[in-house]
Design a protein around this motif. Structure first.
Motif, short mmCIF file in Angstrom:
data_model
loop_
_atom_site.label_atom_id
_atom_site.label_comp_id
_atom_site.label_asym_id
_atom_site.label_seq_id
_atom_site.Cartn_x
_atom_site.Cartn_y
_atom_site.Cartn_z
N ASN A 54 0.81 -1.22 0.00
CA ASN A 54 0.00 0.00 0.00
C ASN A 54 0.85 1.27 0.00
O ASN A 54 0.59 2.22 0.75
N LEU A 55 1.84 1.32 -0.86
CA LEU A 55 2.73 2.47 -0.92
C LEU A 55 2.03 3.67 -1.55
O LEU A 55 1.45 3.57 -2.64
N ASP A 56 2.05 4.81 -0.86
CA ASP A 56 1.51 6.05 -1.40
C ASP A 56 2.41 7.20 -0.98
O ASP A 56 3.28 7.03 -0.10
N PRO A 57 2.28 8.39 -1.58
CA PRO A 57 3.25 9.46 -1.35
C PRO A 57 3.38 9.90 0.10
O PRO A 57 4.40 10.51 0.47
N SER A 58 2.40 9.63 0.94
CA SER A 58 2.48 10.06 2.34
C SER A 58 3.33 9.12 3.20
O SER A 58 3.64 9.45 4.35
N ASP A 59 3.72 7.97 2.66
CA ASP A 59 4.48 7.00 3.45
C ASP A 59 5.91 7.47 3.71
O ASP A 59 6.46 8.27 2.95
N THR A 60 6.48 6.92 4.77
CA THR A 60 7.86 7.28 5.15
C THR A 60 8.85 6.18 4.78
O THR A 60 10.00 6.20 5.23
N THR A 61 8.42 5.23 3.97
CA THR A 61 9.23 4.04 3.69
C THR A 61 9.94 4.08 2.34
O THR A 61 10.57 3.10 1.95
N PHE A 62 9.85 5.18 1.61
CA PHE A 62 10.41 5.20 0.26
C PHE A 62 11.92 4.93 0.26
O PHE A 62 12.43 4.15 -0.56
N ALA A 63 12.65 5.58 1.16
CA ALA A 63 14.10 5.39 1.19
C ALA A 63 14.45 3.94 1.54
O ALA A 63 15.39 3.36 0.96
N ALA A 64 13.68 3.35 2.45
CA ALA A 64 13.95 1.96 2.83
C ALA A 64 13.63 1.00 1.70
O ALA A 64 14.38 0.05 1.44
N HIS A 65 12.52 1.22 1.00
CA HIS A 65 12.20 0.38 -0.16
C HIS A 65 13.28 0.54 -1.24
O HIS A 65 13.68 -0.44 -1.87
N ALA A 66 13.70 1.77 -1.46
CA ALA A 66 14.73 2.01 -2.47
C ALA A 66 16.03 1.29 -2.11
O ALA A 66 16.68 0.67 -2.96
N SER A 67 16.40 1.35 -0.83
CA SER A 67 17.61 0.66 -0.39
C SER A 67 17.48 -0.85 -0.60
O SER A 67 18.45 -1.50 -1.01
N ALA A 68 16.29 -1.39 -0.32
CA ALA A 68 16.09 -2.82 -0.53
C ALA A 68 16.26 -3.19 -2.00
O ALA A 68 16.88 -4.21 -2.33
N ILE A 69 15.72 -2.37 -2.89
CA ILE A 69 15.81 -2.66 -4.32
C ILE A 69 17.25 -2.53 -4.82
O ILE A 69 17.75 -3.38 -5.57
N VAL A 70 17.94 -1.47 -4.37
CA VAL A 70 19.30 -1.22 -4.87
C VAL A 70 20.32 -2.14 -4.21
O VAL A 70 21.17 -2.74 -4.88
N ASN A 71 20.25 -2.27 -2.89
CA ASN A 71 21.30 -2.97 -2.15
C ASN A 71 21.01 -4.45 -1.93
O ASN A 71 21.89 -5.28 -2.10
N ASN A 72 19.77 -4.78 -1.54
CA ASN A 72 19.46 -6.18 -1.25
C ASN A 72 19.11 -6.96 -2.51
O ASN A 72 19.45 -8.14 -2.64
N LEU A 73 18.41 -6.31 -3.46
CA LEU A 73 18.06 -6.97 -4.72
C LEU A 73 19.07 -6.70 -5.83
O LEU A 73 18.97 -7.29 -6.91
N GLN A 74 20.00 -5.81 -5.57
CA GLN A 74 21.06 -5.51 -6.54
C GLN A 74 20.51 -4.96 -7.86
O GLN A 74 20.95 -5.32 -8.95
N SER A 75 19.52 -4.07 -7.75
CA SER A 75 18.97 -3.34 -8.91
C SER A 75 18.58 -4.26 -10.06
O SER A 75 19.22 -4.26 -11.13
N PRO A 76 17.53 -5.05 -9.90
CA PRO A 76 17.11 -5.94 -10.99
C PRO A 76 16.77 -5.14 -12.25
O PRO A 76 16.46 -3.95 -12.20
N ASP A 77 16.83 -5.82 -13.39
CA ASP A 77 16.53 -5.16 -14.66
C ASP A 77 15.06 -4.82 -14.79
O ASP A 77 14.70 -3.77 -15.34
N ILE A 78 14.21 -5.70 -14.29
CA ILE A 78 12.76 -5.50 -14.30
C ILE A 78 12.24 -5.79 -12.89
O ILE A 78 12.61 -6.81 -12.30
#
Length: 608
Positions: A313-337
């Protein structure tokens, strides 16, 4: 599966709304010289005195609940009978803060009642209680009955008896067999003072100050400390929910693999949010297991990395954007799709007709760049307002993120919320009629649910078809601890229709081009061994790649002590036959108390 927050009506309560199993009130009271607590509890789940008034029932107070909608206290007979099927404890429902203390010797006059936490429609078991009580304190400072030790030796290996066909599959009327069935064993201790020792945490602390432990250290354990749910016939009997009668501020913030060291002691309760629950008057001390969030490997140059991630349920008022971004970049290693599920519109749950989600998506993309990741491009289709289920007004949908430096998206105009995507043959190859598109959005299979998003990608000259899914949730299914055994999984009906639609679409692609690379991924809301998965796989059109992992590593979600699969990536034969398929369930959320989503992301790497 409903999110853990939306599934709860109130914190730490048995039930805000309860319904009586029996409303019959007998006119003659049962007297104390013949009625003790074990007489009230009886040898089945339903009291033989249900609806009857009892007088001067004696016991020692073992726990007092002063909060929530189910205020009252537990009392226990210090002189048990010799029948292991009859509990010696009972809950006295006062409705307001009780005027008793642990160690008080009391007598209670009131009405024996059976209440179903969550109401009879939930299918839950009932709790035997004394209601409308008159309580007399006879003395104080008495020794509390010694707790019954619940451990791997006391809990049977078999989970539950089959329900009585004459009672629509209910186990309520069956005589308890506590040495044979785990649910019967726990029921035989309902309301009694119990204890677990050095218990490993198998579901992290949630926002309602609850966690789950196991009393069976070796039962379907995995290397990270959890307990894996591997089939409908292989229940994890050692699971037990832990709450506390103390301040929520003092409740331990535990992760999977931590230990409640020492003893945890208190009455054994039953509630709608997990079944049998040790409500602790004394909590063990938390010992960390040192669990760390996982990081997958980076895809090689010739590998296409495709991921699925439910961002809750991500929406612009959430405070989790940086954490989600870190998960995608660092933990998932920036998948292609990356297939994202539960992207909400630009004003979240506000229900004013807004369906655009560009602010939500671009805020996440910007956060990914700030975290050192690529500048993803994205594609999606806005749903019709309030037609895709989820949080009202949120208009959740699936979104494709893709790295344009590594992969391209083939745009074909005409796709919208109501137009069905099709498949056509061009120069002997399969093509989508629109890209992005949605699978048969007018079908009844998708009523009040997300329609699959389909896109056509190109990686190193090879076309890859990707289908992003978020199938209907398990909301409304009866629980594993229900009075009906086996429990009814009513949500499967729609999910099976949805799985059929997805499989049929994949067949269309493969009938057009036998060797097409097709990926169907997302929050399937069902297990890899479920009929939903079997329908998706069909006659080999797809294969759930999480089955390439050892059974102990197959989980994406942790619910009530069971680590289980809800998110899947399924692949067509050409991908499976490539012998270079590499799958990873990246555990960054489900096992941790400070999770930013209740789902773990999944990533697939292969060479098209």
């Amino acid at each position: 599966m409903p999110s853990k927050s939306s599934a709860r009506l109130a914190a730490l309560t048995v039930a805000a709304v309860c319904s009586a199993v029996s409303g019959v009130v007998l006119t003659s009271p049962a007297h104390a010289d013949t009625v003790r607590i074990h007489d009230i509890q009886g040898t089945t789940r339903i009291s033989p005195l249900a609806g009857q008034k009892v007088t001067d029932v004696a016991g020692i107070v073992t726990g007092v609940r002063t909060y929530g909608s189910s205020r009252g206290f537990w009392m226990q007979d210090p002189t048990p009978d010799d029948d292991p099927a009859t509990s010696e404890g009972v809950f006295v429902f006062t409705g307001s803060t009780p005027k008793v203390a642990v160690g008080d010797a009391v007598t209670v006059t009131g009405t024996v009642s059976e209440y179903v936490p969550g109401g009879t429609s939930s299918g839950n078991q009932s709790v035997t209680e004394i209601t409308k009580p008159t309580v007399t304190v006879r003395s104080s400072g008495n020794a509390v009955p010694a707790p019954v030790v619940i451990d791997e030796d006391s809990v049977p290996a078999e989970y539950t008896p089959a329900g009585d066909p004459a009672a629509n599959g209910s186990i309520n009327g069956l005589t308890l067999r506590p040495s044979t069935y785990a649910l019967d064993y726990y029921e035989s201790l309902e309301g009694m003072n119990v204890q677990v020792a050095d218990a490993r945490v198998v579901t992290a602390t949630d926002p309602y100050s609850e966690l789950w432990v196991t009393v069976k250290p070796y039962e379907h354990a995995n290397r990270r400390g959890g307990t894996v749910y591997g089939s409908y016939d292989s229940q994890n009997t050692g699971r037990l929910q832990i709450q506390s009668l103390g301040s929520t501020a003092d409740f331990p913030q535990a992760n999977v693999g931590d230990t409640l060291a020492g003893t945890t002691t208190g009455p054994l309760d039953y509630n709608q949010f997990g079944g049998y629950t040790l409500v602790a008057g004394r909590l063990g001390s938390l010992e960390s297991g040192g669990l760390q969030r996982e990081t997958t490997r980076k895809q090689e140059r010739g590998e296409l990395a495709v991921a699925t991630y439910n961002v809750e349920n991500l929406d612009p008022s959430d405070t989790t954007f940086a954490a989600h971004a870190s998960a995608i970049v660092n933990n998932l290693q920036s998948p292609d799709i990356v297939s994202l599920e539960e992207i909400q519109d630009d004003n979240g749950a506000k229900d004013d007709g807004t369906v655009d989600a560009s602010q939500t998506v671009n805020k996440l993309i910007d956060a990914i760049v700030a975290a050192g990741g690529p500048k993803y491009d994205w594609r999606s289709i806005d749903p019709v307002n309030d037609q895709d289920g989820g949080e009202p007004g949120g208009n959740i949908r699936q979104v494709f993120l893709f790295n344009p430096q590594r992969v391209s998206f083939t745009d074909r105009p005409g796709g919208d919320s109501t137009t069905a995507v099709g498949v056509t043959r061009v120069h002997g190859k399969a093509q989508l009629t629109v890209s992005p598109g949605r699978i048969d959005p007018a079908s009844a299979a998708w009523k009040s649910s997300r329609k699959p998003l389909v896109g056509e990608f190109v990686f190193r000259g090879r076309t890859v078809f990707v289908i992003a899914n978020h199938l209907t949730s398990k909301g409304g299914d009866q629980s594993l601890h229900a009075q009906y055994q086996p429990p009814t999984r009513s949500s499967e009906v729609q999910r099976h229709l949805q799985a059929t639609e997805v499989n049929t679409f994949v067949k269309d692609i493969l009938d057009t081009q036998k060797n097409a690379d097709v990926i169907a991924l997302g929050d399937m809301n069902d297990f890899e061994f479920s009929d939903t998965a079997k329908i998706l796989e069909g006659d080999g059109e797809l294969w759930s790649a999480i089955k390439s992992l050892p059974k102990s590593e197959r989980y994406t979600y942790d619910y009530q002590g069971n680590e289980q699969v809800l998110d899947q990536i399924l692949v067509s034969p050409s991908i499976r036959r490539g012998c270079d398929l590499d799958y990873d369930s990246v555990h960054v959320n489900s096992e941790f108390h400070d999770q930013i989503s209740d789902h773990d992301p999944q990533v697939l790497r292969f060479r098209p």
